[in-house]
Design a protein around this motif. Sequence first.
Motif, PDB file in Angstrom:
ATOM      1  N   ALA A  84      -4.494   4.110  10.489  1.00 18.12           N
ATOM      2  CA  ALA A  84      -4.475   3.364  11.738  1.00 18.12           C
ATOM      3  C   ALA A  84      -5.418   4.008  12.735  1.00 18.12           C
ATOM      4  O   ALA A  84      -5.666   5.217  12.685  1.00 18.12           O
ATOM      5  CB  ALA A  84      -3.066   3.317  12.311  1.00 18.12           C
ATOM      6  N   ARG A 103       0.833  -1.193   0.000  1.00 17.05           N
ATOM      7  CA  ARG A 103       0.000   0.000   0.000  1.00 17.05           C
ATOM      8  C   ARG A 103       0.870   1.247   0.000  1.00 17.05           C
ATOM      9  O   ARG A 103       1.972   1.254   0.535  1.00 17.05           O
ATOM     10  CB  ARG A 103      -0.877   0.011   1.244  1.00 17.05           C
ATOM     11  N   GLU A 104       0.353   2.314  -0.577  1.00 15.52           N
ATOM     12  CA  GLU A 104       1.065   3.589  -0.575  1.00 15.52           C
ATOM     13  C   GLU A 104       0.592   4.498   0.546  1.00 15.52           C
ATOM     14  O   GLU A 104       1.170   5.548   0.770  1.00 15.52           O
ATOM     15  CB  GLU A 104       0.887   4.291  -1.923  1.00 15.52           C
ATOM     16  N   GLU A 105      -0.451   4.128   1.251  1.00 13.30           N
ATOM     17  CA  GLU A 105      -0.957   4.935   2.352  1.00 13.30           C
ATOM     18  C   GLU A 105      -1.100   4.049   3.584  1.00 13.30           C
ATOM     19  O   GLU A 105      -1.061   2.830   3.496  1.00 13.30           O
ATOM     20  CB  GLU A 105      -2.301   5.569   2.001  1.00 13.30           C
ATOM     21  N   PHE A 106      -1.242   4.697   4.715  1.00 14.35           N
ATOM     22  CA  PHE A 106      -1.384   3.954   5.964  1.00 14.35           C
ATOM     23  C   PHE A 106      -2.467   4.626   6.801  1.00 14.35           C
ATOM     24  O   PHE A 106      -2.447   5.832   7.029  1.00 14.35           O
ATOM     25  CB  PHE A 106      -0.066   3.930   6.729  1.00 14.35           C
ATOM     26  N   LYS A 112       0.827  -6.192   3.204  1.00 12.87           N
ATOM     27  CA  LYS A 112      -0.349  -5.345   3.008  1.00 12.87           C
ATOM     28  C   LYS A 112      -0.623  -4.436   4.198  1.00 12.87           C
ATOM     29  O   LYS A 112      -1.427  -3.535   4.117  1.00 12.87           O
ATOM     30  CB  LYS A 112      -1.591  -6.197   2.731  1.00 12.87           C
ATOM     31  N   ASP A 113       0.009  -4.683   5.330  1.00 17.37           N
ATOM     32  CA  ASP A 113      -0.154  -3.797   6.478  1.00 17.37           C
ATOM     33  C   ASP A 113       1.210  -3.455   7.064  1.00 17.37           C
ATOM     34  O   ASP A 113       2.161  -4.212   6.951  1.00 17.37           O
ATOM     35  CB  ASP A 113      -1.067  -4.422   7.536  1.00 17.37           C
ATOM     36  N   MET A 114       1.294  -2.296   7.677  1.00 19.69           N
ATOM     37  CA  MET A 114       2.575  -1.811   8.206  1.00 19.69           C
ATOM     38  C   MET A 114       3.111  -2.704   9.320  1.00 19.69           C
ATOM     39  O   MET A 114       4.302  -2.898   9.455  1.00 19.69           O
ATOM     40  CB  MET A 114       2.381  -0.377   8.727  1.00 19.69           C
ATOM     41  N   ASP A 137      -4.605  -1.548  12.508  1.00 13.45           N
ATOM     42  CA  ASP A 137      -4.648  -1.278  11.074  1.00 13.45           C
ATOM     43  C   ASP A 137      -5.875  -1.991  10.516  1.00 13.45           C
ATOM     44  O   ASP A 137      -5.959  -3.220  10.585  1.00 13.45           O
ATOM     45  CB  ASP A 137      -3.373  -1.805  10.407  1.00 13.45           C
TER      46      ASP A 137
END
Length: 94
Positions: A16, A11-14, A74-76, A39
């Motif tokens: 939370a 992903r390019e954004e996060f 797919k998740d930080m 997330d």
Amino acid sequence: AVGDYSPPDGREEFLALEIAFHQAFPFLMWRVVFAILFDPVGGYLVQPGLRWKPSRSFTVEGFVNIVEGTSDNKDMLGTLEWTDEVALRLSYQF
């Protein structure tokens, strides 16, 4: 080119969500702290802790970090999944 050096899929954004609180007990000798970082795509960090301050000068704090995430980038939190830990901090103020 010798190899493919393109960035991994992900992903390019996060985004939370965090929930945190602390509860002090009479005379602030004991304090319970708790935090969750979530997330929505997958993954979370949970951090419960306890603080004991028996005097003005001494403090003992203990924390547990529990990290869970997906392994498909797919998740930080998936890249931090190996960081489950227990921490103890002793402090002296003068």
